[in-house]
Design a protein around this motif. Structure first.
Motif, PDB file in Angstrom:
ATOM      1  N   LYS A 612     152.614 140.125 -50.368  1.00 53.12           N
ATOM      2  CA  LYS A 612     153.807 139.892 -49.547  1.00 53.12           C
ATOM      3  C   LYS A 612     153.467 139.982 -48.066  1.00 53.12           C
ATOM      4  CE  LYS A 612     158.131 139.336 -48.491  1.00 53.12           C
ATOM      5  NZ  LYS A 612     158.787 138.028 -48.679  1.00 53.12           N
ATOM      6  N   LEU A 613     152.686 140.976 -47.708  1.00 51.94           N
ATOM      7  CA  LEU A 613     152.318 141.140 -46.305  1.00 51.94           C
ATOM      8  C   LEU A 613     151.462 139.978 -45.809  1.00 51.94           C
ATOM      9  CD1 LEU A 613     151.572 144.971 -46.372  1.00 51.94           C
ATOM     10  CD2 LEU A 613     153.421 143.856 -45.088  1.00 51.94           C
ATOM     11  N   TYR A 614     150.598 139.484 -46.660  1.00 53.98           N
ATOM     12  CA  TYR A 614     149.781 138.321 -46.308  1.00 53.98           C
ATOM     13  C   TYR A 614     150.678 137.129 -45.976  1.00 53.98           C
ATOM     14  CZ  TYR A 614     146.027 134.835 -46.662  1.00 53.98           C
ATOM     15  OH  TYR A 614     145.127 133.816 -46.401  1.00 53.98           O
ATOM     16  N   GLU A 615     151.686 136.948 -46.814  1.00 47.93           N
ATOM     17  CA  GLU A 615     152.640 135.853 -46.602  1.00 47.93           C
ATOM     18  C   GLU A 615     153.365 136.006 -45.264  1.00 47.93           C
ATOM     19  OE1 GLU A 615     156.986 134.644 -48.442  1.00 47.93           O
ATOM     20  OE2 GLU A 615     155.498 135.521 -49.805  1.00 47.93           O
ATOM     21  N   LEU A 616     153.756 137.236 -44.924  1.00 51.77           N
ATOM     22  CA  LEU A 616     154.490 137.476 -43.684  1.00 51.77           C
ATOM     23  C   LEU A 616     153.613 137.299 -42.442  1.00 51.77           C
ATOM     24  CD1 LEU A 616     156.537 140.644 -44.753  1.00 51.77           C
ATOM     25  CD2 LEU A 616     157.405 138.304 -44.469  1.00 51.77           C
ATOM     26  N   LEU A 617     152.336 137.633 -42.575  1.00 51.29           N
ATOM     27  CA  LEU A 617     151.420 137.516 -41.426  1.00 51.29           C
ATOM     28  C   LEU A 617     150.820 136.125 -41.280  1.00 51.29           C
ATOM     29  CD1 LEU A 617     149.267 140.781 -41.146  1.00 51.29           C
ATOM     30  CD2 LEU A 617     150.439 139.608 -39.285  1.00 51.29           C
ATOM     31  N   TRP A 618     150.892 135.327 -42.317  1.00 52.43           N
ATOM     32  CA  TRP A 618     150.243 134.021 -42.322  1.00 52.43           C
ATOM     33  C   TRP A 618     150.617 133.138 -41.118  1.00 52.43           C
ATOM     34  CZ3 TRP A 618     146.237 131.498 -43.896  1.00 52.43           C
ATOM     35  CH2 TRP A 618     146.237 130.105 -43.969  1.00 52.43           C
ATOM     36  N   PRO A 619     151.891 133.097 -40.676  1.00 56.03           N
ATOM     37  CA  PRO A 619     152.216 132.241 -39.518  1.00 56.03           C
ATOM     38  C   PRO A 619     151.439 132.599 -38.251  1.00 56.03           C
ATOM     39  CG  PRO A 619     154.216 132.899 -40.658  1.00 56.03           C
ATOM     40  CD  PRO A 619     153.112 133.712 -41.243  1.00 56.03           C
ATOM     41  N   HIS A 620     150.896 133.804 -38.175  1.00 49.02           N
ATOM     42  CA  HIS A 620     150.175 134.251 -36.978  1.00 49.02           C
ATOM     43  C   HIS A 620     148.668 134.015 -37.077  1.00 49.02           C
ATOM     44  CE1 HIS A 620     153.751 136.501 -35.524  1.00 49.02           C
ATOM     45  NE2 HIS A 620     153.975 136.700 -36.821  1.00 49.02           N
ATOM     46  N   ARG A 621     148.227 133.285 -38.076  1.00 50.79           N
ATOM     47  CA  ARG A 621     146.814 133.256 -38.444  1.00 50.79           C
ATOM     48  C   ARG A 621     145.860 132.833 -37.320  1.00 50.79           C
ATOM     49  NH1 ARG A 621     149.821 129.461 -40.844  1.00 50.79           N
ATOM     50  NH2 ARG A 621     149.300 127.231 -40.732  1.00 50.79           N
ATOM     51  N   ASP A 622     146.328 132.001 -36.387  1.00 50.76           N
ATOM     52  CA  ASP A 622     145.432 131.508 -35.329  1.00 50.76           C
ATOM     53  C   ASP A 622     145.590 132.259 -34.009  1.00 50.76           C
ATOM     54  OD1 ASP A 622     144.345 129.610 -37.011  1.00 50.76           O
ATOM     55  OD2 ASP A 622     145.740 128.024 -36.403  1.00 50.76           O
ATOM     56  N   THR A 623     146.432 133.288 -34.001  1.00 50.65           N
ATOM     57  CA  THR A 623     146.738 133.960 -32.732  1.00 50.65           C
ATOM     58  C   THR A 623     146.258 135.409 -32.727  1.00 50.65           C
ATOM     59  OG1 THR A 623     148.929 134.700 -33.478  1.00 50.65           O
ATOM     60  CG2 THR A 623     148.794 132.522 -32.441  1.00 50.65           C
ATOM     61  N   ALA A 624     146.397 136.005 -31.556  1.00 47.43           N
ATOM     62  CA  ALA A 624     146.157 137.443 -31.414  1.00 47.43           C
ATOM     63  C   ALA A 624     147.483 138.177 -31.563  1.00 47.43           C
ATOM     64  CB  ALA A 624     145.531 137.752 -30.061  1.00 47.43           C
ATOM     65  N   ILE A 625     147.402 139.458 -31.855  1.00 45.29           N
ATOM     66  CA  ILE A 625     148.599 140.286 -32.044  1.00 45.29           C
ATOM     67  C   ILE A 625     148.798 141.136 -30.793  1.00 45.29           C
ATOM     68  CG2 ILE A 625     149.658 142.126 -33.398  1.00 45.29           C
ATOM     69  CD1 ILE A 625     149.406 139.649 -35.039  1.00 45.29           C
ATOM     70  N   LEU A 626     149.991 141.025 -30.188  1.00 44.82           N
ATOM     71  CA  LEU A 626     150.319 141.795 -28.989  1.00 44.82           C
ATOM     72  C   LEU A 626     151.629 142.534 -29.190  1.00 44.82           C
ATOM     73  CD1 LEU A 626     148.695 139.098 -27.863  1.00 44.82           C
ATOM     74  CD2 LEU A 626     149.402 140.016 -25.661  1.00 44.82           C
ATOM     75  N   ALA A 627     151.757 143.665 -28.495  1.00 45.72           N
ATOM     76  CA  ALA A 627     153.030 144.385 -28.452  1.00 45.72           C
ATOM     77  C   ALA A 627     153.698 144.079 -27.122  1.00 45.72           C
ATOM     78  CB  ALA A 627     152.803 145.887 -28.595  1.00 45.72           C
ATOM     79  N   PRO A 628     154.970 143.771 -27.126  1.00 40.41           N
ATOM     80  CA  PRO A 628     155.658 143.384 -25.892  1.00 40.41           C
ATOM     81  C   PRO A 628     156.027 144.607 -25.063  1.00 40.41           C
ATOM     82  CG  PRO A 628     157.215 143.459 -27.694  1.00 40.41           C
ATOM     83  CD  PRO A 628     155.879 143.780 -28.277  1.00 40.41           C
ATOM     84  N   PRO A 629     156.377 144.409 -23.759  1.00 42.87           N
ATOM     85  CA  PRO A 629     156.153 143.151 -23.047  1.00 42.87           C
ATOM     86  C   PRO A 629     154.745 143.071 -22.461  1.00 42.87           C
ATOM     87  CG  PRO A 629     157.360 144.657 -21.673  1.00 42.87           C
ATOM     88  CD  PRO A 629     157.139 145.374 -22.962  1.00 42.87           C
ATOM     89  N   THR A 630     154.172 144.232 -22.123  1.00 36.42           N
ATOM     90  CA  THR A 630     152.823 144.260 -21.550  1.00 36.42           C
ATOM     91  C   THR A 630     152.124 145.510 -22.071  1.00 36.42           C
ATOM     92  OG1 THR A 630     153.727 145.410 -19.620  1.00 36.42           O
ATOM     93  CG2 THR A 630     153.470 143.045 -19.435  1.00 36.42           C
ATOM     94  N   THR A 631     152.186 145.730 -23.371  1.00 42.10           N
ATOM     95  CA  THR A 631     151.811 147.034 -23.912  1.00 42.10           C
ATOM     96  C   THR A 631     150.364 147.082 -24.381  1.00 42.10           C
ATOM     97  OG1 THR A 631     154.114 147.240 -24.624  1.00 42.10           O
ATOM     98  CG2 THR A 631     152.576 148.886 -25.441  1.00 42.10           C
ATOM     99  N   VAL A 632     150.061 146.484 -25.522  1.00 41.49           N
ATOM    100  CA  VAL A 632     148.689 146.473 -26.051  1.00 41.49           C
ATOM    101  C   VAL A 632     148.437 145.159 -26.770  1.00 41.49           C
ATOM    102  CG1 VAL A 632     148.417 148.973 -26.318  1.00 41.49           C
ATOM    103  CG2 VAL A 632     149.397 147.631 -28.193  1.00 41.49           C
TER     104      VAL A 632
END
Length: 727
Positions: A612-632
């Motif tokens: 299930k988690l794989y399915e939820l994360l799949w749309p982000h597959r080509d990007t980096a993961i960031l926390a908003p707005p200027t966090t990490v």
């Protein structure tokens, strides 16, 4: 070097590290005597005269100078070579007991025309232009020249650098001399001079006043021309905003609001008069004290509603929606309700205003989770903006669009970059630093999301430049957070911690509600990589308890429990999240929250939930993961997909994801994330158990450990040791 002098009551709020304050004490008795001797040209005065001057001046340098000159001018002296001797009785009673009295006595000895010039100059300021005095006094050239010459000879004025007005300027030798000349004016004459100064400045120096409208506002206020002064302070506030001088703008607008309280009539009339200024102040408060901005716009909306002012209600609604987004990052349905009310009241308004309202509604709907309607409304706004050809409307549309853009695929990166560049150009072209700063920060975030470190780094100098111009708490905070994020990304943890601490120090939770939580998340990321998570456990647990509605803190606490080996607690937290089938809010924190859960899922070896988690994360597959707005930034999303694929046993997918994560993290110079990816990749290869995997895993582990040792990442060293022990 910049040298600033001020009186003792001035309390600067500057936080620059290079700022040094030096307190000047009163002169000692010996210093007073030396100063008197310097004024007399080295010739001694009788002891009793010197004692009188020293006793009455109280160590104030200007007082020493003025009383010495008064004594020399008010008595008959014989030059005896090395000293002065009295030729008659000493006129001691003629020496005023106060500095004010001394200065007034010197002014009274002037010719009336010279005294009037000094008084007009004092009304203008410490420094004044020659031609401005002539226009205000309405005197001829000869009289002006004679008066100025007498004032210079009396050491009341001194010529200074050329004036931007006429080329000739004068200044009072000391601020207290100016004060004395000003205080010698009767109130009626004082107001007359100020009114005349404002009139002349407006008529004869329009270019200068366009850049410094507060000068006219000050003179109109002193002239007690209240209505004109209110308009002038309003204009000064707007001018300051265009320059990015938000603190200055806030002061100007408050001066106008204070004057409105003095207007005759009922409270409703005064409230109506205050509306335009309150609207501008709300915009200033978004930068200066964000939490107050929404309250100001709410007040404006109430006044506009009572007075039937539809246009002002619209501007208040747009401002309120923006303030809620920027000040709390957790908008409420109130913003939707207010914008819809304003739209109904402005059904026949100008198309540009309608378009801006529709854009604001789209953003409010998006941030409240009404996604389908938000998309439809924003499409409608774009169609209108393009038909109108209105840049302001198009800017507002793009501000909404950039928030609702889904994570791009690699093939869409170039189109996304064009979108970011266009939004930033529009924001800069509007000439408002508030919009320009917002666009630059959002552009930074979106660039790094695509792994575009170059564009991210290129934006930082411009953001730093704007932060220096505005000197706004929120802008300094955003700059420092971006610098902390960059340092964390590259593994410079000492710098990251320093910048995060500086950011927390410049902004209060009262000004920006999420500030403390963002600092906590920055330190959580740093301490986790340093292998010091035990220090963060109590803090994160408190946030879980106090902010149970925040979807991000529970996964953070779960991750701490997992990393520290508290498997039962980690499992308990994980099951709590899994009860809803990981139905997380679709907001800017969603991707990083999913990354936390994915790590815990992999540690727990829960293959069923990993799907299930794989399915939820799949749309982000080509990007980096960031926390908003200027966090990490926690690196490539492919890393977390690799963890989940390995947990499921989809080995080929895991290999592909880890290879992609290595490439993106290396491209971003995200050395800590690259080390983490290599160790996780090695663990997956060892779990797969093929013969050829062991050599590759050994290489990956060696590279990960070497990097960890360079950066002080004890967490990787510990996890690598656990692989050897089989735990």
């Amino acid at each position: 070097m910049l040298l600033i002098t001020a009186r003792p009551e001035f309390k600067p709020d500057w936080r620059y590290p290079q700022f040094v304050q030096v307190n000047l004490d009163r002169l000692s008795r010996r210093e007073r005597q030396a100063m008197v001797e310097q004024i007399t040209g080295g010739k001694a005065l009788p002891d009793f005269v010197l004692d009188t001057i020293v006793a009455r001046t109280d160590g104030v340098p200007l007082f020493v100078e003025e009383l010495t000159k008064t004594v020399l001018e008010g008595n008959s002296w014989r030059d005896a070579g090395t000293h002065y001797e009295l030729e008659g009785p000493f006129q001691g009673v003629a020496i005023p007991d106060s500095l004010q009295g001394s200065l007034l006595a010197r002014l009274d000895r002037l010719e009336p025309s010279a005294k009037e010039i000094a008084q007009i100059g004092a009304a203008i300021g410490r420094e004044f232009d020659r031609d401005l005095v002539r226009s205000v006094a309405r005197c001829d050239e000869d009289a002006l020249e004679a008066g100025l010459e007498q004032l210079v000879d009396a050491e009341i004025l001194q010529p200074v650098r050329p004036s931007v007005m006429s080329g000739t300027a004068y200044a009072f030798r000391h601020a207290l001399i100016q004060d004395a000349a000003y205080q010698s004016l009767l109130l009626a004459r004082r107001r007359q001079y100020h009114a005349r100064i404002a009139e002349v400045l407006t008529a004869e120096y329009p270019e200068m006043i366009a850049g410094q409208p507060e000068i006219v506002a000050q003179h109109l206020t002193a002239a007690d021309q209240v209505m004109q002064a209110i308009d002038a302070w309003h204009g000064a506030g707007e001018s300051a905003i265009r320059r990015g001088a938000y603190s200055e703008a806030h002061v100007h607008l408050d001066r106008g609001l204070e004057l409105i309280k003095r207007l005759p009539g009922d409270e409703q009339a005064r409230s109506k008069r205050a509306l335009p200024i309150l609207l501008v102040r709300g915009r200033v408060e978004i930068k200066k004290t964000m939490a107050k901005s929404a309250a100001t716009y709410r007040e404006v909306a109430d006044i506009a509603r009572r007075n039937g002012q539809a246009g002002e209600l619209a501007v208040a609604a747009i401002g309120f929606a923006s303030a809620e987004q920027l000040a709390t990052m957790s908008p409420t349905p109130e913003s939707i309700t207010l914008v819809e009310e304003a739209m109904a009241a402005n059904a026949d308004a100008a198309p540009a205003l309608r378009c801006r309202l529709i854009s604001a509604l789209g953003r409010a709907l998006l941030l409240n989770g009404v996604f389908d309607r938000a998309a439809a409304v924003t499409r409608q706004a774009r169609t209108m903006a393009e038909a109108l050809g209105d840049q302001r409307s198009l800017h507002d549309v793009m501000a909404s669009e950039i928030l609702m853009l889904p994570p791009p695929l690699a093939a869409e990166f170039e189109e996304r970059r064009r979108h970011i560049r266009q939004f930033c150009r529009l924001s800069e072209s509007e000439g408002d630093l508030l919009d320009a700063m917002y666009a630059s920060v959002v552009g930074c975030h979106r660039s790094l999301e695509m792994g575009d470190l170059e564009s991210f780094a290129e934006s930082l100098p411009r953001i730093e430049e704007m932060a220096k111009i505005t000197n706004a708490e929120s802008d300094r905070w955003m700059l420092l957070c971006l610098q902390a994020m960059s340092a964390t990304l590259h593994g410079n943890y000492a710098l990251a911690e320093r910048r995060a601490g500086e950011a927390a120090a410049v902004i209060s939770e009262a000004s920006f509600t999420p500030a403390l939580g963002i600092y906590g998340m920055q330190m959580f990321t740093i301490r986790r990589e340093q292998g010091r998570l035990k220090e963060m456990a109590p803090v994160v647990k408190r946030f879980v308890t106090e902010h149970s509605e925040e979807s991000m803190w529970r996964p953070g606490f779960m991750l701490i429990a997992s990393d520290l080996g508290f498997v039962v607690e980690a499992r308990r937290q994980f099951e709590t999240l899994a009860e809803s089938d990981f139905a997380l809010p679709v907001d800017a924190k969603r991707s990083i929250t999913l990354s936390y859960i994915a790590e815990a899922c992999a540690d727990l070896g829960d293959a069923l939930r990993a799907e299930k988690l794989y399915e939820l994360l799949w749309p982000h597959r080509d990007t980096a993961i960031l926390a908003p707005p200027t966090t990490v930034c926690v690196g490539a999303a492919a890393h977390y997909l690799g963890l989940l694929a390995g947990t499921i046993g989809e080995w080929e997918k895991a290999v592909a994801h880890f290879e992609a994560a290595q490439a993106m993290n290396e491209k971003m110079k995200a050395w800590p994330r690259l080390a983490n990816t290599r160790l996780a990749y090695a663990r997956m290869l060892l779990a797969r158990g093929r013969n050829e995997d062991r050599l590759r895993a050994s290489e990956l582990r060696s590279m990960a450990v070497a990097a960890a040792e360079r950066m002080g990442m004890k967490s990787i060293i510990q996890r690598n040791a656990q692989l050897d022990s089989g735990s």
